[in-house]
Design a protein around this motif. Sequence first.
Motif, PDB file in Angstrom:
ATOM      1  N   UNK A   1      -3.759   0.874   4.318  1.00  0.00           N
ATOM      2  CA  UNK A   1      -2.752   1.045   5.415  1.00  0.00           C
ATOM      3  C   UNK A   1      -3.291   0.166   6.703  1.00  0.00           C
ATOM      4  N   UNK A   2      -2.347  -0.273   7.350  1.00  0.00           N
ATOM      5  CA  UNK A   2      -2.938  -1.034   8.550  1.00  0.00           C
ATOM      6  C   UNK A   2      -2.174  -0.475   9.915  1.00  0.00           C
TER       7      UNK A   2
ATOM      8  N   UNK B   1       5.745  -1.855  12.066  1.00  0.00           N
ATOM      9  CA  UNK B   1       5.537  -3.116  12.324  1.00  0.00           C
ATOM     10  C   UNK B   1       6.897  -3.965  12.639  1.00  0.00           C
ATOM     11  N   UNK B   2       8.076  -3.345  12.198  1.00  0.00           N
ATOM     12  CA  UNK B   2       9.287  -4.086  12.681  1.00  0.00           C
ATOM     13  C   UNK B   2       9.548  -3.829  14.078  1.00  0.00           C
TER      14      UNK B   2
ATOM     15  N   UNK C   1       2.823  10.018   9.604  1.00  0.00           N
ATOM     16  CA  UNK C   1       3.580   9.104   9.164  1.00  0.00           C
ATOM     17  C   UNK C   1       3.206   8.548   8.218  1.00  0.00           C
ATOM     18  N   UNK C   2       1.929   8.076   7.813  1.00  0.00           N
ATOM     19  CA  UNK C   2       1.237   7.663   6.554  1.00  0.00           C
ATOM     20  C   UNK C   2       1.084   8.646   5.347  1.00  0.00           C
TER      21      UNK C   2
ATOM     22  N   UNK D   1       1.703  -1.334   1.534  1.00  0.00           N
ATOM     23  CA  UNK D   1       1.050  -0.529   2.482  1.00  0.00           C
ATOM     24  C   UNK D   1       1.769  -0.290   3.905  1.00  0.00           C
ATOM     25  N   UNK D   2       1.334   0.533   4.610  1.00  0.00           N
ATOM     26  CA  UNK D   2       2.440   0.865   5.952  1.00  0.00           C
ATOM     27  C   UNK D   2       1.533  -0.006   6.850  1.00  0.00           C
ATOM     28  N   UNK D   3       2.122  -0.608   7.893  1.00  0.00           N
ATOM     29  CA  UNK D   3       1.851  -1.220   8.953  1.00  0.00           C
ATOM     30  C   UNK D   3       2.508  -0.348  10.371  1.00  0.00           C
ATOM     31  N   UNK D   4       1.511   0.017  11.124  1.00  0.00           N
ATOM     32  CA  UNK D   4       1.885   0.820  12.300  1.00  0.00           C
ATOM     33  C   UNK D   4       1.048   0.277  13.464  1.00  0.00           C
TER      34      UNK D   4
END
Length: 372
Positions: free
Chosen positions: A133-134, A345-346, A332-333, A159-162
């Motif tokens: 995750x990033x 990321x959005x 969150x993850x 993977x999640x992007x935060x």
Amino acid sequence: MNSRRNFLQKMAGSALALPVLSSITTKAHAAKPQPPYQGPVLRVAILGLGSYGERVAEAMKDCQRAKLVGLVSGTPAKLKTWQAKYGIAEKNCYNYETLDQIKNNPDIDAVYVITPNGLHKDFSVRVAKAGKHVICEKPMANDAKEAQQMVDACKAAKVKLLIGYRMHFEPITLDIVHKRKAGDFGKVLFFQGLSGFIIGDPTQWRLNKKLAGGGAMMDIGIYSINGSRYMIGEDPIWVTAQEVKTNPEKFKEGVDETITFQLGFPGGAVASCLSTYSLNNLDRFFLDGDKGYAEMGPSTGYGPIKGRTNKGEVTYPHVTHQTVQMDEMSDIILKGKQPEIPVDGEEGLKDMKIVDAIFQAVKTGGKVAIKY
């Protein structure tokens, strides 16, 4: 003053860190001790061991749901120093050449990219391809094109992007957002965001177009951009902007010194914002509606944040922002928690599209439509 972080720290002052508390329930929980946390813990590696990386590392000492377990740096001496200071296992330490090997390490869940902006995209894509995750510091990239590549890479890798929007978990900020949603201020008509400080060392990376993507706008103006969105509760649809440059030697082509910009929102509200590297004492938000107002100052510093509305002060005990941020990002993850104000990321991509539009408006002198 070498960075916004040093400036904001000096301006906002320091406060004794309290035990980690959930952001908006801090006031309710502060009066009684909480039972030991028994749930899953996000195991994090920090990539980029500079001053802000160290701030995050120090804050994570107080986290309950996130733990610093790994390091990534291009400087061998830093790796050794940090390894000893934070008790990091040798097998969890990487340099920029060996970073891709992190995919074989089951003891690391996520990597927090804290490098100059111009390096965010490449490192984030590599981390995603390694299956981790990033978490990426803001602004997430040099422009919207790079930000979109990061979003796409993380989606492809599942993977999640935060993005490191620490203010999205800050209790006074959230309280005012709650009041706005509840209609306390009536119809929102106007937002003002002032973000700036006098920057020091002219050779630092923040004044390097390739590494920073710009100047004050990328470093400090991003706070007013993002703040306008969560304070008003909408995304702007147009922008006009004007640039002032008094020192072209220090602020070279493509590196903005001062930009004033105006944003228009679909509900009719407008925002007037200032981003600068040439004025101190600028860390203020003001939100005005037809039934009331809210103001914050400091509004985005490291704390304590101060807020008030037409009905009086808004107060909560100060908790280190990065501690709360990392605990919340763990949820969150690992637990699929949906934050009240998005940090994905959005969300970061929207800010980059606004930044691109601001730079375009400066060049054209006209009103630029913002396309998401």
